[in-house]
Design a protein around this motif. Structure first.
Motif, PDB file in Angstrom:
ATOM      1  N   GLN A 121      -6.708   8.127   2.454  1.00  0.00           N
ATOM      2  CA  GLN A 121      -5.027   7.598   2.227  1.00  0.00           C
ATOM      3  C   GLN A 121      -4.534   7.237   3.868  1.00  0.00           C
ATOM      4  O   GLN A 121      -4.049   6.135   3.987  1.00  0.00           O
ATOM      5  N   MET A 122      -4.697   7.975   4.662  1.00  0.00           N
ATOM      6  CA  MET A 122      -4.153   7.920   5.953  1.00  0.00           C
ATOM      7  C   MET A 122      -4.710   6.573   6.645  1.00  0.00           C
ATOM      8  O   MET A 122      -4.170   5.747   7.350  1.00  0.00           O
ATOM      9  N   ALA A 123      -6.356   6.462   6.414  1.00  0.00           N
ATOM     10  CA  ALA A 123      -6.935   5.389   7.041  1.00  0.00           C
ATOM     11  C   ALA A 123      -6.393   3.959   6.309  1.00  0.00           C
ATOM     12  O   ALA A 123      -6.353   2.895   6.940  1.00  0.00           O
ATOM     13  N   ALA A 124      -6.103   4.269   5.211  1.00  0.00           N
ATOM     14  CA  ALA A 124      -5.658   2.963   4.330  1.00  0.00           C
ATOM     15  C   ALA A 124      -4.325   2.446   4.987  1.00  0.00           C
ATOM     16  O   ALA A 124      -4.043   1.115   4.950  1.00  0.00           O
ATOM     17  N   ARG A 125      -3.487   3.089   5.636  1.00  0.00           N
ATOM     18  CA  ARG A 125      -2.231   2.670   6.001  1.00  0.00           C
ATOM     19  C   ARG A 125      -2.515   1.887   7.308  1.00  0.00           C
ATOM     20  O   ARG A 125      -1.612   1.112   7.807  1.00  0.00           O
ATOM     21  N   PHE A 126      -3.783   2.165   7.928  1.00  0.00           N
ATOM     22  CA  PHE A 126      -4.028   1.442   9.287  1.00  0.00           C
ATOM     23  C   PHE A 126      -4.242  -0.145   9.138  1.00  0.00           C
ATOM     24  O   PHE A 126      -3.952  -0.823  10.071  1.00  0.00           O
ATOM     25  N   VAL A 127      -4.875  -0.521   8.092  1.00  0.00           N
ATOM     26  CA  VAL A 127      -5.580  -1.687   7.738  1.00  0.00           C
ATOM     27  C   VAL A 127      -5.007  -2.482   6.388  1.00  0.00           C
ATOM     28  O   VAL A 127      -4.361  -1.871   5.720  1.00  0.00           O
ATOM     29  N   GLN A 128      -5.553  -3.937   6.374  1.00  0.00           N
ATOM     30  CA  GLN A 128      -5.256  -4.364   5.337  1.00  0.00           C
ATOM     31  C   GLN A 128      -6.197  -4.157   4.208  1.00  0.00           C
ATOM     32  O   GLN A 128      -6.063  -4.638   3.076  1.00  0.00           O
ATOM     33  N   ASP A 129      -7.352  -3.730   4.697  1.00  0.00           N
ATOM     34  CA  ASP A 129      -8.444  -3.424   3.620  1.00  0.00           C
ATOM     35  C   ASP A 129      -8.566  -2.442   2.573  1.00  0.00           C
ATOM     36  O   ASP A 129      -7.752  -1.404   3.052  1.00  0.00           O
ATOM     37  N   ASP A 130      -9.081  -2.394   1.638  1.00  0.00           N
ATOM     38  CA  ASP A 130      -9.427  -1.107   0.965  1.00  0.00           C
ATOM     39  C   ASP A 130     -10.804  -0.607   1.662  1.00  0.00           C
ATOM     40  O   ASP A 130     -11.378  -1.242   2.141  1.00  0.00           O
ATOM     41  N   LEU A 131     -10.729   0.717   1.407  1.00  0.00           N
ATOM     42  CA  LEU A 131     -11.887   1.432   2.290  1.00  0.00           C
ATOM     43  C   LEU A 131     -12.769   2.228   1.078  1.00  0.00           C
ATOM     44  O   LEU A 131     -12.126   2.824   0.143  1.00  0.00           O
ATOM     45  N   ALA A 132     -13.841   2.417   1.397  1.00  0.00           N
ATOM     46  CA  ALA A 132     -14.862   3.474   0.525  1.00  0.00           C
ATOM     47  C   ALA A 132     -16.110   3.828   1.428  1.00  0.00           C
ATOM     48  O   ALA A 132     -16.399   3.065   2.383  1.00  0.00           O
ATOM     49  N   ILE A 133     -16.465   4.875   1.106  1.00  0.00           N
ATOM     50  CA  ILE A 133     -17.862   5.803   1.723  1.00  0.00           C
ATOM     51  C   ILE A 133     -18.672   6.056   0.886  1.00  0.00           C
ATOM     52  O   ILE A 133     -18.532   6.847  -0.087  1.00  0.00           O
TER      53      ILE A 133
ATOM     54  N   LYS B  66       0.938  -1.064   0.044  1.00  0.00           N
ATOM     55  CA  LYS B  66       0.091   0.275  -0.073  1.00  0.00           C
ATOM     56  C   LYS B  66       0.753   1.386  -0.061  1.00  0.00           C
ATOM     57  O   LYS B  66       0.640   2.170  -0.698  1.00  0.00           O
ATOM     58  N   ALA B  67       1.976   1.275   0.666  1.00  0.00           N
ATOM     59  CA  ALA B  67       2.846   2.595   0.747  1.00  0.00           C
ATOM     60  C   ALA B  67       3.334   2.831  -0.492  1.00  0.00           C
ATOM     61  O   ALA B  67       3.481   3.894  -0.796  1.00  0.00           O
ATOM     62  N   GLN B  68       3.744   1.434  -1.117  1.00  0.00           N
ATOM     63  CA  GLN B  68       4.436   1.731  -2.492  1.00  0.00           C
ATOM     64  C   GLN B  68       3.379   2.214  -3.704  1.00  0.00           C
ATOM     65  O   GLN B  68       3.648   3.346  -4.224  1.00  0.00           O
ATOM     66  N   ARG B  69       2.193   1.708  -3.397  1.00  0.00           N
ATOM     67  CA  ARG B  69       1.149   2.274  -4.285  1.00  0.00           C
ATOM     68  C   ARG B  69       0.716   3.755  -4.084  1.00  0.00           C
ATOM     69  O   ARG B  69       0.394   4.414  -5.036  1.00  0.00           O
ATOM     70  N   ILE B  70       0.727   4.215  -2.689  1.00  0.00           N
ATOM     71  CA  ILE B  70       0.541   5.602  -2.516  1.00  0.00           C
ATOM     72  C   ILE B  70       1.496   6.559  -3.106  1.00  0.00           C
ATOM     73  O   ILE B  70       1.315   7.430  -3.664  1.00  0.00           O
ATOM     74  N   ILE B  71       2.863   5.887  -2.934  1.00  0.00           N
ATOM     75  CA  ILE B  71       3.864   6.937  -3.657  1.00  0.00           C
ATOM     76  C   ILE B  71       3.765   7.022  -5.205  1.00  0.00           C
ATOM     77  O   ILE B  71       3.871   8.053  -5.684  1.00  0.00           O
ATOM     78  N   GLU B  72       3.522   5.789  -5.755  1.00  0.00           N
ATOM     79  CA  GLU B  72       3.420   5.804  -6.999  1.00  0.00           C
ATOM     80  C   GLU B  72       2.117   6.400  -7.770  1.00  0.00           C
ATOM     81  O   GLU B  72       2.054   6.878  -8.859  1.00  0.00           O
ATOM     82  N   ARG B  73       0.968   6.198  -6.953  1.00  0.00           N
ATOM     83  CA  ARG B  73      -0.243   6.590  -7.738  1.00  0.00           C
ATOM     84  C   ARG B  73      -1.036   7.785  -7.050  1.00  0.00           C
ATOM     85  O   ARG B  73      -1.815   8.302  -7.473  1.00  0.00           O
ATOM     86  N   GLY B  74      -0.872   7.602  -5.575  1.00  0.00           N
ATOM     87  CA  GLY B  74      -1.407   8.757  -4.736  1.00  0.00           C
ATOM     88  C   GLY B  74      -2.880   9.085  -5.147  1.00  0.00           C
ATOM     89  O   GLY B  74      -3.812   8.154  -4.887  1.00  0.00           O
ATOM     90  N   PRO B  75      -3.327  10.368  -5.480  1.00  0.00           N
ATOM     91  CA  PRO B  75      -4.581  10.597  -5.581  1.00  0.00           C
ATOM     92  C   PRO B  75      -5.428   9.614  -6.615  1.00  0.00           C
ATOM     93  O   PRO B  75      -6.597   9.909  -6.625  1.00  0.00           O
ATOM     94  N   LYS B  76      -4.858   8.956  -7.545  1.00  0.00           N
ATOM     95  CA  LYS B  76      -5.475   7.998  -8.439  1.00  0.00           C
ATOM     96  C   LYS B  76      -6.167   6.966  -7.499  1.00  0.00           C
ATOM     97  O   LYS B  76      -7.220   6.421  -8.025  1.00  0.00           O
ATOM     98  N   CYS B  77      -5.700   6.914  -6.317  1.00  0.00           N
ATOM     99  CA  CYS B  77      -6.193   5.540  -5.799  1.00  0.00           C
ATOM    100  C   CYS B  77      -6.832   5.968  -4.349  1.00  0.00           C
ATOM    101  O   CYS B  77      -7.680   5.037  -3.833  1.00  0.00           O
ATOM    102  N   SER B  78      -6.459   6.930  -3.914  1.00  0.00           N
ATOM    103  CA  SER B  78      -7.149   7.517  -2.691  1.00  0.00           C
ATOM    104  C   SER B  78      -7.553   8.932  -2.964  1.00  0.00           C
ATOM    105  O   SER B  78      -6.644   9.789  -3.324  1.00  0.00           O
ATOM    106  N   ARG B  79      -8.862   9.154  -2.515  1.00  0.00           N
ATOM    107  CA  ARG B  79      -9.231  10.872  -2.883  1.00  0.00           C
ATOM    108  C   ARG B  79     -10.424  10.716  -1.834  1.00  0.00           C
ATOM    109  O   ARG B  79     -11.515   9.701  -1.572  1.00  0.00           O
ATOM    110  N   THR B  80     -10.579  12.176  -1.359  1.00  0.00           N
ATOM    111  CA  THR B  80     -12.034  12.399  -0.738  1.00  0.00           C
ATOM    112  C   THR B  80     -12.625  13.640  -1.267  1.00  0.00           C
ATOM    113  O   THR B  80     -11.714  14.837  -1.456  1.00  0.00           O
ATOM    114  N   ALA B  81     -13.838  13.566  -1.497  1.00  0.00           N
ATOM    115  CA  ALA B  81     -14.649  14.787  -2.134  1.00  0.00           C
ATOM    116  C   ALA B  81     -14.720  15.751  -0.998  1.00  0.00           C
ATOM    117  O   ALA B  81     -14.982  15.133   0.170  1.00  0.00           O
TER     118      ALA B  81
END
Length: 1099
Positions: free
Chosen positions: A886-898, A816-831
């Motif tokens: 994105q911060m919440a994703a670092r806590f757990v092994q899950d993907d998250l959506a609201i 996940k940490a690697q994906r955040i570095i490589e893709r960032g807002p493409k994978c984690s975003r909050t309206a």
């Protein structure tokens, strides 16, 4: 009672009989009643719609004062607002200036509102008189009751809107068509409807249709068709004259080009499409007006709906006393309301003001229904069942109904006036001498739509906009060119940045550093954002000139939002109204900042100040209002509100003697003792004032409460007397056997979530959990064929199952940490609108994880620490260091959506951290509705089997009832984050069609997802946690019973499921391998009969 027959035409009624005369209320008395109610509305009702301000008050201000804010509708390019209509009101204000008491712009504002209230009262009285003469004086009195006791009229009567103007002329048109005294007035009726339609709102002309139908029918039946047509043509000619005058004024004096504003309005609203037209400003469900009218007219609205059926029943049951002509007229009189409601219910774009022209028709229908019901309810005919009811009980029933509607109307009216009137009051400090100077700007950010118009600002002070979360088109400014341009050049000069597609124009904003004053609000339920920070708390930059409470609708229960509820301690908290602050702020000058820094002890100590410091800062702001050379006059400049908030003489003394005071300029030091002595003296006064407020109730609250108490006591006494008189036995109550479904939510408006106080139960620590030795749970969520059922597959979740962590934690964490570095807002975003919900999820995780996994996480004052990776997470600071999801994703092994519900009732994906999805991308789905997400992904049988159930589930799920579900896929590569076999993650065309067919079994992987769904109690968002389990097929098939069951499940997929899961690309190799492994297990002694004993779904 149905309307009386047309003069000169015989009525087939029964012989007259001597009856009691109807109660009378003279028109002049009715006028005074209407006027009193309307003046109350003009004085206290808040402006409900920003269109009233920007489309009418501001252009009028331009005509009267040479400047104002301009919307795109007034651009000559579009010309869909009439300067003739605005000009009439500007002339009224110009005449008002001649009066001695209209000496300021604020007085002009309220003068026009009072004139509109007066005009409305005249029209109401005219219709009242027509109803009294044509139908029945009782019906007229009931009409008056509906009009003066319904909250809707307190919005509509003083509103400076074309729909209110059309309401006035509709009443005059109704009166002309109804009242045939002195002859038939068809031409007059046509004129009044046309006058309101042309100068006001073109669509209001639809209300004339029933009257024209009546005219044609009666003219044809009486053999006087020519005369009937001539009357209609007479009215049309009068209307064309009005249209010609309007076009001449609009075209020649203002737009400087040929313009027919009514035609332009119809073209835009009816024939625009795509990115234009009214629908771009929002759409509402079909029942919007039913809910709105029920709120604004309570029980009268339902009586209005029943007018036509009751009229027909009355004719069937009592036909011996009603002529056919009277029935026809009755139908004509009640039809306009149904016609109007039907037309606008079918329109996607709905607004409360669109109903204004039909309010008199609603009141007439309700009065008609009430009269019919009372006439039958009061019957003494022995053949009627109601005759058996004692008269006193009938009186009690009717009185309870009338007083109930009266109380509901008054409580809602008062509730609206007290809850939302802050924008009309906070600008008053600007009128004080020395507070403003020429060229000052009053800036509007997130509160732009509540601005009550430039009339409430002093002369030479302008309203400006600063950037907020709003991304539509804001008004610009009328050109103020004068020399060589003639009269009102701002009306015909083409403004820049205007469009009819609601596209944002950044040129409408100014930098906040140019703002001398700022309007801001603060609500507990609304978090601040980078574009909408909490300016009120920024006391070093801004001082508070005035603050008024404003209802926090998100934090207030439905009863408090709908009605006035007194702020009494005896009222349960869940029913009481919750308040935010609505404030006018002023930028501090250099002298104030110096004194602030001295009191705070320098910038380094700001974070440690207490409440007494904030109060003293307000004291300073009001003590030094403008000039750096002004002498302190605290006894005249500090309000009692500031005095009351200073609670500690010791605190003030400590601040006054702060060591940093030496940094003040020498000319300030001799004022410090004066401030200290004054504060010490008035703190005692503050204590007394605070005690008084705690011990005494607000006088207005006492009055309203007393009225309500008297009404309830009277009703209770009536009921008690009746029960005693009849000696009725009191039957013991029965228990309420109705239980809500676990997923059934309380009734609420779509898109409106009422925060709940639910607290998730604390989970026990995971027994002997270890980041290195706790194995992943063996989810195998597939069943034997031959039938594959497409369902949601929900099951209840225990709270200790919410988040599952295991020995794969570090692998997931690093990926996940690697994906955040490589893709960032493409994978984690909050309206922006989902920020509060995302922060609420952070809070929930920070609370849950240290409880469930104490060997991995440790809670801190600002968040939590990961004791294995050494990471520290601060969820309190603002702004956050990274996107909350994105911060919440670092806590757990899950993907998250609201998912969040919007006013259309659909749930939308507005926040997500989708880093390990394998087959779908957040950037493709963010902002989509739940239905669109599934249909765009070709989910099998979604429309047929899933959509309705999912929609109902999302509406009903409650915070205390989380659920789980599982699914599974086959993947033909070993990449957990993104399955490259279906295409590159950055390519447009992805799908199973790109996957290599029948790869070796070593390339086949079993991918299973465990999803939890729960409702967040504060924001109402529905959170998905998506935990992926990823294993080689060769490993999974070593488990007993798995190969045979998986083979049967794959074979049970229908064609649509097979296509969705890519079966065609791997089925040959996979099924051959599964069959072979199953045969090996059976030959090895596997007892197929015992499978249900050793496993259960989903394992």
């Amino acid at each position: 009672m149905p309307p009386k027959g047309r003069p000169g035409v015989p009525s087939a009624s029964a012989p007259p009989s001597k009856t009691a005369s109807s109660p009378q209320l003279q028109p002049i008395v009715a006028f005074y009643i209407f006027l009193a109610a309307n003046i109350v509305a003009a004085a206290f009702s808040p402006i409900q719609d920003c269109d009233e301000v920007f489309n009418y008050w501001e252009p009028t201000h331009y005509l009267n004062h040479g400047h104002g804010l301009q919307t795109w509708e007034y651009s000559p390019e579009y010309a869909i607002r009439s300067w003739t209509y605005v000009g009439m009101h500007a002339v009224v204000i110009w005449v008002g200036r001649l009066l001695p008491f209209v000496g300021s712009k604020v007085a002009e504002f309220y003068f026009l509102r009072v004139v509109l209230a007066l005009l409305c009262a005249v029209c109401e009285t005219r219709l009242y008189s027509a109803i009294s003469r044509t139908m029945n004086s009782r019906v007229a009195i009931y009409f008056l009751m509906v009009m003066i006791f319904s909250p809707g009229m307190y919005h509509a009567s003083p509103a400076y809107l074309p729909s209110s103007f059309a309401m006035y002329t509709t009443m005059l048109g109704f009166s002309a068509f109804m009242d045939w005294r002195g002859g038939i007035k068809t031409a007059q009726g046509v004129f009044w409807f046309a006058f309101g339609s042309l100068l006001g709102w073109p669509f209001a002309g639809a209300l004339i249709i029933p009257f024209l139908v009546e005219e044609v029918l009666l003219a044809s039946r009486s053999g006087k068709l020519y005369e009937g047509v001539w009357r209609i043509l007479d009215g049309i000619v009068r209307s064309l004259i009005v249209l010609g005058i309007q076009m001449f004024i609009d075209s020649a004096f203002f737009y400087r080009k040929a313009a027919s504003v009514p035609l332009n309005i119809v073209i835009y609203n009816v024939f625009s499409g795509g990115d234009k037209g009214p629908n771009i400003y929002g759409v509402e469900p079909w029942h919007f007006y039913f809910r709105n009218l029920a709120l604004n007219f309570n029980a009268w609205f339902f009586l209005a709906l029943g007018a036509l059926p009751l009229l027909l029943l009355q004719h069937i049951i009592r036909q011996k006393v009603i002529s056919n002509q009277s029935l026809l007229r009755g139908i004509v009189f009640v039809s306009p309301f149904y016609l109007w409601l039907g037309i606008f219910t079918l329109q996607p774009h709905k607004e409360e003001r669109f109903m204004y022209p039909a309010y008199p028709a609603l009141a007439l229908n309700a009065a008609t229904s009430f009269h019919i019901l009372l006439a039958n309810f009061g019957s003494s005919d022995p053949r009627d069942l109601v005759s058996m009811i004692p008269p006193k009980l009938k009186l009690a029933i009717v009185s309870i109904f009338v007083l109930g509607t009266l109380d509901l109307g008054i409580l809602r009216t008062i509730g609206t006036m007290t809850a939302y009137s802050a924008p009309l009051t906070i600008y008053s400090p600007l009128q004080r001498k020395g507070v403003v100077k020429a060229g000052d700007n009053v800036c509007l950010g997130k509160e732009w739509y509540r601005f009550p118009s430039t009339y409430l600002l002093p002369k030479q002070v302008r309203a400006k906009f600063i950037k907020s979360e709003f991304s539509g088109l804001l008004p610009g400014e009328f050109s103020e060119a004068k020399v060589g341009f003639g009269l009102f050049p701002g009306a015909w000069l083409l403004p820049s940045g205007m469009n009819d597609e609601n596209r944002e124009d950044l040129g409408k904003y100014i930098d906040i550093k140019h703002c001398k004053f700022l309007v801001d609000s603060r609500f507990r339920s609304v978090p601040s954002t980078p574009l909408e920070p909490d300016y009120i708390s920024d006391i070093e930059t801004w001082e508070t000139l005035s603050c008024t409470r404003f209802l926090d609708s998100n934090d207030t229960g439905i009863v408090g939002r709908l009605l006035w509820i007194p702020d009494w301690p005896i009222i349960p908290n869940r029913f009481r109204r919750k308040w935010g602050q609505y404030c006018l702020l002023r930028r501090r000058d250099e002298m104030q900042n110096a004194l602030v820094r001295a009191i705070l002890g320098g910038e380094a100590g700001i974070g440690e100040r207490d409440s007494s410091v904030d109060c003293t800062l307000d004291l300073i702001g009001q003590t030094y209002p403008q000039s750096t050379t002004q002498v302190l006059e605290p006894h005249t400049r500090i309000s009692m509100n500031v005095i009351a908030c200073i609670s500690s003489d010791k605190g003030v003394e400590g601040m006054i003697h702060n060591g940093a005071m030496a940094s003040l300029l020498p000319r300030f030091e001799h004022k410090v003792d004066e401030v200290r002595e004054w504060v010490r003296h008035n703190c005692n006064v503050a204590g007394l004032g605070s005690t008084y407020r705690m011990a005494h109730l607000d006088g207005r609250s006492l009055l309203y409460g007393a009225l309500l108490g008297v009404t309830l006591a009277w009703v209770a006494s009536i009921i008690t007397r009746r029960m005693r008189a009849r000696k009725l036995a009191v039957r013991p109550g029965t228990p309420d056997l109705e239980k809500r479904s676990p997923f059934r939510a309380a009734e609420r408006e779509p898109g409106v979530w009422i925060p709940q106080d639910f607290k998730r139960p604390a989970p026990p620590a995971y027994p002997e959990w270890s980041v290195s030795s706790t194995k992943p749970l063996p989810y195998r969520p597939f069943r034997y064929g031959p039938k594959y059922n497409v369902t949601m597959g929900l099951r209840n979740m225990h709270w200790d199952e919410w988040i599952e962590l295991d020995s794969d934690y570090m692998k997931f964490h690093d990926l996940k940490a690697q994906r955040i570095i490589e893709r960032g807002p493409k994978c984690s975003r909050t309206a922006p609108e989902a920020f509060d919900g995302a922060c609420e999820l952070l809070e929930e995780l920070v609370d849950y994880l240290p409880q469930r996994y104490p060997s991995l996480y440790r809670k801190t004052d600002v968040g939590m620490d990961n004791v294995v990776t050494g990471e520290s997470f601060n969820i309190v600071e603002r702004p956050l260091k990274e996107d909350p999801m994105q911060m919440a994703a670092r806590f757990v092994q899950d993907d998250l959506a609201i998912m969040f519900e919007k006013p259309d009732g659909q749930y939308y994906l507005l926040a997500g951290a989708i880093l390990l999805a394998g087959f779908w991308r957040l950037e493709d789905k963010l902002g989509m509705s739940m239905s669109e997400i599934h249909t765009s992904g070709d989910v099998p049988q979604f429309k047929e089997k899933l959509e309705k159930g999912m929609t109902n589930f999302f509406k009903r799920i409650q915070p205390e009832k989380p659920v789980l579900r599982n699914n599974y896929f086959i993947q033909v590569d070993d990449e957990l984050a993104w399955s490259s076999s279906i295409g590159s993650e950055d390519s447009d065309g992805i799908g199973w069609f790109t996957a290599e067919k029948n790869k070796a079994i070593q390339n086949h992987f079993f991918r299973s997802e465990r999803q939890s769904l729960r409702r967040l109690p504060r924001s109402g968002g529905v959170v998905f946690t998506i935990r992926t389990y990823f294993h080689p097929i060769t490993d999974v098939c070593k488990e007993p019973y798995v190969p045979g069951r998986l083979a049967s499940a794959v074979r049970s997929w229908g064609e649509d499921v097979s296509r969705y899961k890519g079966k065609e690309r791997y089925q040959d190799v996979l099924l051959e391998y599964l069959d072979a492994k199953h045969e090996e297990q059976v030959k090895g002694g596997l007892d197929m009969e015992r499978e249900d004993e050793v496993r259960s779904y989903p394992f």
